[in-house]
Write a protein that holds these residues in place. Structure first.
Motif, PDB file in Angstrom:
ATOM      1  N   GLU A 488      -0.034  -0.063 -38.377  1.00 27.58           N
ATOM      2  CA  GLU A 488       1.355  -0.033 -38.706  1.00 27.58           C
ATOM      3  C   GLU A 488       2.100  -0.186 -37.324  1.00 27.58           C
ATOM      4  O   GLU A 488       3.416  -0.627 -37.500  1.00 27.58           O
ATOM      5  N   LEU A 489       1.672   0.325 -36.327  1.00 28.12           N
ATOM      6  CA  LEU A 489       2.436   0.409 -35.034  1.00 28.12           C
ATOM      7  C   LEU A 489       2.401  -1.113 -34.694  1.00 28.12           C
ATOM      8  O   LEU A 489       3.358  -1.463 -33.939  1.00 28.12           O
ATOM      9  N   PHE A 490       1.531  -1.949 -34.661  1.00 30.82           N
ATOM     10  CA  PHE A 490       1.656  -3.195 -34.393  1.00 30.82           C
ATOM     11  C   PHE A 490       2.581  -3.883 -35.147  1.00 30.82           C
ATOM     12  O   PHE A 490       3.480  -4.691 -34.507  1.00 30.82           O
ATOM     13  N   LEU A 491       2.717  -3.712 -36.220  1.00 33.58           N
ATOM     14  CA  LEU A 491       3.789  -4.439 -37.066  1.00 33.58           C
ATOM     15  C   LEU A 491       5.097  -3.908 -36.852  1.00 33.58           C
ATOM     16  O   LEU A 491       6.203  -4.644 -36.671  1.00 33.58           O
ATOM     17  N   ARG A 492       5.273  -2.483 -36.298  1.00 34.77           N
ATOM     18  CA  ARG A 492       6.545  -2.036 -35.858  1.00 34.77           C
ATOM     19  C   ARG A 492       7.072  -2.967 -34.644  1.00 34.77           C
ATOM     20  O   ARG A 492       8.287  -3.167 -34.311  1.00 34.77           O
ATOM     21  N   SER A 493       5.804  -2.907 -33.639  1.00 34.92           N
ATOM     22  CA  SER A 493       6.239  -3.531 -32.413  1.00 34.92           C
ATOM     23  C   SER A 493       6.678  -5.070 -32.640  1.00 34.92           C
ATOM     24  O   SER A 493       7.732  -5.472 -31.920  1.00 34.92           O
ATOM     25  N   ILE A 494       6.024  -5.675 -33.505  1.00 32.37           N
ATOM     26  CA  ILE A 494       6.533  -7.175 -33.668  1.00 32.37           C
ATOM     27  C   ILE A 494       7.885  -7.343 -34.394  1.00 32.37           C
ATOM     28  O   ILE A 494       8.503  -8.091 -34.115  1.00 32.37           O
ATOM     29  N   GLU A 495       8.300  -6.264 -35.390  1.00 32.46           N
ATOM     30  CA  GLU A 495       9.341  -6.245 -35.891  1.00 32.46           C
ATOM     31  C   GLU A 495      10.511  -6.131 -35.005  1.00 32.46           C
ATOM     32  O   GLU A 495      11.648  -6.492 -34.701  1.00 32.46           O
ATOM     33  N   LEU A 496      10.342  -5.096 -33.923  1.00 35.50           N
ATOM     34  CA  LEU A 496      11.272  -4.760 -32.683  1.00 35.50           C
ATOM     35  C   LEU A 496      11.379  -5.915 -31.805  1.00 35.50           C
ATOM     36  O   LEU A 496      12.630  -6.033 -31.536  1.00 35.50           O
ATOM     37  N   ASP A 497      10.392  -6.645 -31.420  1.00 33.10           N
ATOM     38  CA  ASP A 497      10.456  -7.640 -30.592  1.00 33.10           C
ATOM     39  C   ASP A 497       9.465  -8.825 -31.016  1.00 33.10           C
ATOM     40  O   ASP A 497       8.421  -9.101 -30.177  1.00 33.10           O
ATOM     41  N   SER A 498       9.960  -9.733 -31.968  1.00 28.57           N
ATOM     42  CA  SER A 498       9.163 -10.720 -32.388  1.00 28.57           C
ATOM     43  C   SER A 498       9.049 -11.901 -31.541  1.00 28.57           C
ATOM     44  O   SER A 498       8.009 -12.715 -31.831  1.00 28.57           O
ATOM     45  N   ASP A 499       9.415 -12.051 -30.345  1.00 30.66           N
ATOM     46  CA  ASP A 499       9.504 -12.896 -29.470  1.00 30.66           C
ATOM     47  C   ASP A 499       8.412 -12.544 -28.127  1.00 30.66           C
ATOM     48  O   ASP A 499       8.176 -13.394 -27.396  1.00 30.66           O
ATOM     49  N   GLU A 500       7.973 -11.392 -28.292  1.00 29.03           N
ATOM     50  CA  GLU A 500       7.081 -11.038 -27.265  1.00 29.03           C
ATOM     51  C   GLU A 500       5.702 -11.150 -27.721  1.00 29.03           C
ATOM     52  O   GLU A 500       5.077 -10.828 -28.949  1.00 29.03           O
ATOM     53  N   ALA A 501       4.729 -12.004 -27.127  1.00 29.94           N
ATOM     54  CA  ALA A 501       3.521 -12.780 -27.449  1.00 29.94           C
ATOM     55  C   ALA A 501       2.576 -11.396 -27.360  1.00 29.94           C
ATOM     56  O   ALA A 501       1.586 -11.393 -28.226  1.00 29.94           O
ATOM     57  N   ASP A 502       2.699 -10.506 -26.489  1.00 31.94           N
ATOM     58  CA  ASP A 502       1.538  -9.374 -26.163  1.00 31.94           C
ATOM     59  C   ASP A 502       1.404  -8.826 -27.293  1.00 31.94           C
ATOM     60  O   ASP A 502       0.004  -8.422 -27.678  1.00 31.94           O
ATOM     61  N   HIS A 503       2.286  -8.349 -28.445  1.00 36.58           N
ATOM     62  CA  HIS A 503       1.824  -7.490 -29.558  1.00 36.58           C
ATOM     63  C   HIS A 503       1.198  -8.238 -30.393  1.00 36.58           C
ATOM     64  O   HIS A 503       0.150  -7.932 -30.910  1.00 36.58           O
ATOM     65  N   ARG A 504       1.365  -9.701 -30.535  1.00 35.57           N
ATOM     66  CA  ARG A 504       0.552 -10.518 -31.298  1.00 35.57           C
ATOM     67  C   ARG A 504      -0.693 -10.791 -31.057  1.00 35.57           C
ATOM     68  O   ARG A 504      -1.821 -10.663 -31.758  1.00 35.57           O
ATOM     69  N   VAL A 505      -0.723 -10.993 -29.469  1.00 38.42           N
ATOM     70  CA  VAL A 505      -2.214 -11.181 -28.963  1.00 38.42           C
ATOM     71  C   VAL A 505      -3.240 -10.053 -29.355  1.00 38.42           C
ATOM     72  O   VAL A 505      -3.997 -10.105 -29.793  1.00 38.42           O
ATOM     73  N   ASN A 506      -2.643  -8.751 -29.171  1.00 35.00           N
ATOM     74  CA  ASN A 506      -3.565  -7.637 -29.471  1.00 35.00           C
ATOM     75  C   ASN A 506      -3.840  -7.442 -30.913  1.00 35.00           C
ATOM     76  O   ASN A 506      -4.689  -6.987 -31.246  1.00 35.00           O
ATOM     77  N   TYR A 507      -2.690  -7.510 -31.694  1.00 32.88           N
ATOM     78  CA  TYR A 507      -2.937  -7.661 -33.066  1.00 32.88           C
ATOM     79  C   TYR A 507      -4.032  -8.582 -33.621  1.00 32.88           C
ATOM     80  O   TYR A 507      -4.906  -8.259 -34.342  1.00 32.88           O
ATOM     81  N   SER A 508      -3.910  -9.623 -33.048  1.00 26.22           N
ATOM     82  CA  SER A 508      -5.041 -10.681 -33.314  1.00 26.22           C
ATOM     83  C   SER A 508      -6.449 -10.086 -33.036  1.00 26.22           C
ATOM     84  O   SER A 508      -7.374 -10.348 -33.739  1.00 26.22           O
ATOM     85  N   LYS A 509      -6.276  -9.499 -31.969  1.00 22.92           N
ATOM     86  CA  LYS A 509      -7.642  -8.953 -31.503  1.00 22.92           C
ATOM     87  C   LYS A 509      -8.137  -8.221 -32.565  1.00 22.92           C
ATOM     88  O   LYS A 509      -9.449  -8.125 -32.850  1.00 22.92           O
TER      89      LYS A 509
END
Length: 623
Positions: A488-509
């Motif tokens: 839930e928090l990963f998706l919120r962070s991606i929604e807030l800043d979709s251009d930041e790679a770090d959130h997607r890196v950790n979500y993929s992990k």
């Protein structure tokens, strides 16, 4: 004289005719004609000559064409302190002739030693240009002695004491004296409110003074915009903040300060990037020479639009507009540090910024980060971190960044924790400091309960900080194994800043570790497209290699070898769940994979991998 007067009149050269000719030429910008008429008029009517020279200066005050008009005034009033002062201002701001400007400031002081405006302006010059702070204080004191109830002088001196001397007690006394001298001055009330917010952290009293400022200046765009900033940054009352931003813009649609801050609000709070850019453009049009507006628009183009060419163009404009502004120079250096391989040019701008303001803790701290991360000059970095902390012991960011350096580079965890503690004490609501300290407690101290409290405090302090949400999400999945809350928090962070790679890196992990490979690969591919940092690319290559995902990234192991040999690591990073999943899925090199994870997490030296043939036989990526 009678003959001369009759002769001039007969030739159409009486004072009224010459004055009309000069006035018309000034209005039309025909300065040669205007100066010719004034040259004749000065012998007939000095009062009219003075009036018209001031008219030209007022109309073209930021243009080099006014210098000859000043010469008329100086011929007529060579010892007029106000003329000398205004000419010195012009030489400083327009001609950038600082040596000549100081000559005229000194002449103005000699002409009228008790003129508070002259003394104050000279103090400002000494502050911004000469950085001669002892003499600055001397002239502020003289100005206050000359006019003890001059509000502008009291406020200017208070600002100097706050920002340069860090003498908050004496500064507060001056703010209170300014308000006592002029209780209905909205600017003074707003300035004191800002001081209470930023330096006393007394937000209730600050709001009281903002409201008083609004009572006396309900149509003051600067006050309305400042209160909107307060509601945004301190109260997190975003709807009310937007209401005041709109009121401020309605009052003054050309106020670059308000337009620029509203643009910041739209991108950081509303995530409305298109409207934000519209207001950044309006701010630049309103004041093309405002270095802060130009710099903030450049930041937006860099971080949001990813348009580095245009960003650099605006950074250059900002530096041209304020070549001696440490903040502007430092921001341009930060841009180069992040995106340029020309480290020499980057360091040149950091050095210029430090020379301009040797006690600017922000510039010193960012220069230290550059030295540590890019030049690997850890001793010089340590020195600059210490200078930053000494320059402003209450700067939470300077303390927090030094703590990060002590943790990651010096491996001095006790001192790192000391500085984290000092940073939190300095600013208990700083989301970056709280989140960084929480990471330290998680990955170094293994104090999970304390870490979780700090993560929650960081999110309470800034619910819209995508990085903090992502950090807490990683904690929840790695430590608490609460994968649903983490997602839930990963998706919120991606929604807030979709251009930041770090959130997607950790979500993929997390997704890879949970066996959701298709979703994980999708996030990994998006992260790879957006990644700029070596640490993100290292982690993505590990996941790609461990889980045998389709590229990108291609050649993950050769890329990892190159990055690891270059010194890139993710200290303390928890990869056990990914190793376990990869082994369960039949990875061909289970022992090597576990050893590789330990090196990535900086738990074992890279030489430990030489025991594995797969590592020895892999050539480092050179693409």
């Amino acid at each position: 004289r009678s003959l001369e007067e009759r002769l001039r009149i007969s030739c159409g050269m009486d004072p009224s005719v010459l004055a009309t000719q000069a006035r018309t030429a000034i209005e039309e910008g025909k300065h040669d004609q205007a100066l010719s008429s004034l040259g004749q008029l000065i012998r007939l009517d000095q009062r009219l000559t003075t009036s018209l020279a001031w008219m030209a200066i007022s109309k073209y005050r930021d243009n080099i064409v006014v210098q000859p008009y000043f010469h008329f005034l100086l011929r007529l009033s060579p010892s007029d302190a106000d003329v000398l002062r205004i000419y010195a201002n012009y030489l400083t701001d327009v001609r950038k002739d600082h040596d000549q400007a100081e000559v005229f400031y000194k002449r103005a002081v000699e002409a009228e030693p008790g003129n508070a405006i002259v003394l104050r302006n000279y103090a400002v010059f000494l502050t911004t240009v000469r950085k001669d702070y002892d003499r600055v204080e001397e002239f502020y004191r003289r100005a206050v002695e000359a006019e003890p109830r001059d509000t502008i002088t009291l406020l200017s001196y208070a600002t100097f004491l706050t920002t340069v001397r860090k003498d908050h007690d004496q500064a507060e006394d001056l703010y209170e004296r300014a308000i006592e001298a002029e209780p209905g001055n909205a600017f003074a009330l707003r300035s004191y409110a800002s001081f209470l917010t930023n330096f006393r952290k007394d937000h209730d009293r600050a709001e009281e003074f903002y409201r008083r400022a609004l009572e006396v200046g309900p149509k003051d765009a600067f006050v309305l915009g400042s209160y909107a900033d307060f509601l945004t940054d301190v109260r997190r009352s975003h709807d009310r903040a937007e209401e005041f931003y709109r009121q401020a813009i309605e009052v003054d649609p050309e106020d670059a300060f308000v337009l620029g801050n509203y643009a910041d609000f739209l991108v950081n709070v509303r995530n409305d990037r298109d409207r934000a850019e519209e207001f950044y453009r309006r701010a630049v049009e309103a004041d093309p020479g405002d270095a802060f507006v130009l710099g903030n628009y450049a930041d937006f183009l860099t971080n949001v639009r990813n348009d580095r060419d245009r960003a650099e163009e605006f950074y250059r404009h900002a530096v041209e507009a304020a070549p001696r502004n440490a903040f502007v120079l430092g921001n341009y250096a930060d841009f180069h540090s992040e995106f340029s391989k020309d480290h020499g040019r980057t360091e040149e701008f950091y050095k210029r910024a430090v020379e301009t303001d040797p006690k600017n803790s922000v510039v010193l701290g960012n220069y230290a980060i550059f030295l540590a991360d890019k030049l690997k000059d850890h001793d010089r970095a340590d020195e600059l971190f210490r200078r930053a902390v000494k320059a402003d012991p209450g700067n939470a960011m300077a303390l927090g960044n030094y703590a990060v350096f002590l943790r990651n580079v010096r491996k001095d965890h006790d001192r790192a924790e000391e500085f984290y503690g000092r940073a939190v004490e300095a600013d208990p609501g700083n989301a970056f400091v709280l989140g960084s300290y929480a990471d330290f407690l998680t990955y170094i101290r293994k104090d999970y309960d304390h870490a979780e409290k700090l993560y929650r405090r960081a999110i309470d302090a800034d619910p819209g900080d995508a990085r903090m949400l992502g950090g807490y999400a990683t904690f929840l999945t790695d430590v608490r194994k609460e994968h649903d809350r983490a997602e839930e928090l990963f998706l919120r962070s991606i929604e807030l800043d979709s251009d930041e790679a770090d959130h997607r890196v950790n979500y993929s992990k997390m997704l890879f570790a949970l066996g959701r490979s298709d979703e994980a690969s999708e996030q990994m591919h998006l992260a790879w497209e957006k990644s700029q940092r070596d640490i993100d690319r290292l982690e993505l290559c590990f996941y790609a290699y461990a889980h045998r995902a389709e590229p990108p990234p291609d050649q993950p192991l050769p890329r990892m070898k190159a990055l690891l040999h270059a010194g890139t690591r993710s200290p303390g990073w928890r990869l056990a769940a990914n190793v376990e999943r990869a082994v369960a899925d039949g990875h061909p090199e289970p022992e090597f994979l576990a050893a590789l994870a330990a090196v990535v997490a900086d738990e074992k030296p890279i030489e430990s991998l030489d025991a594995f043939a797969v590592w020895r036989d892999t050539a480092a990526y050179s693409g």
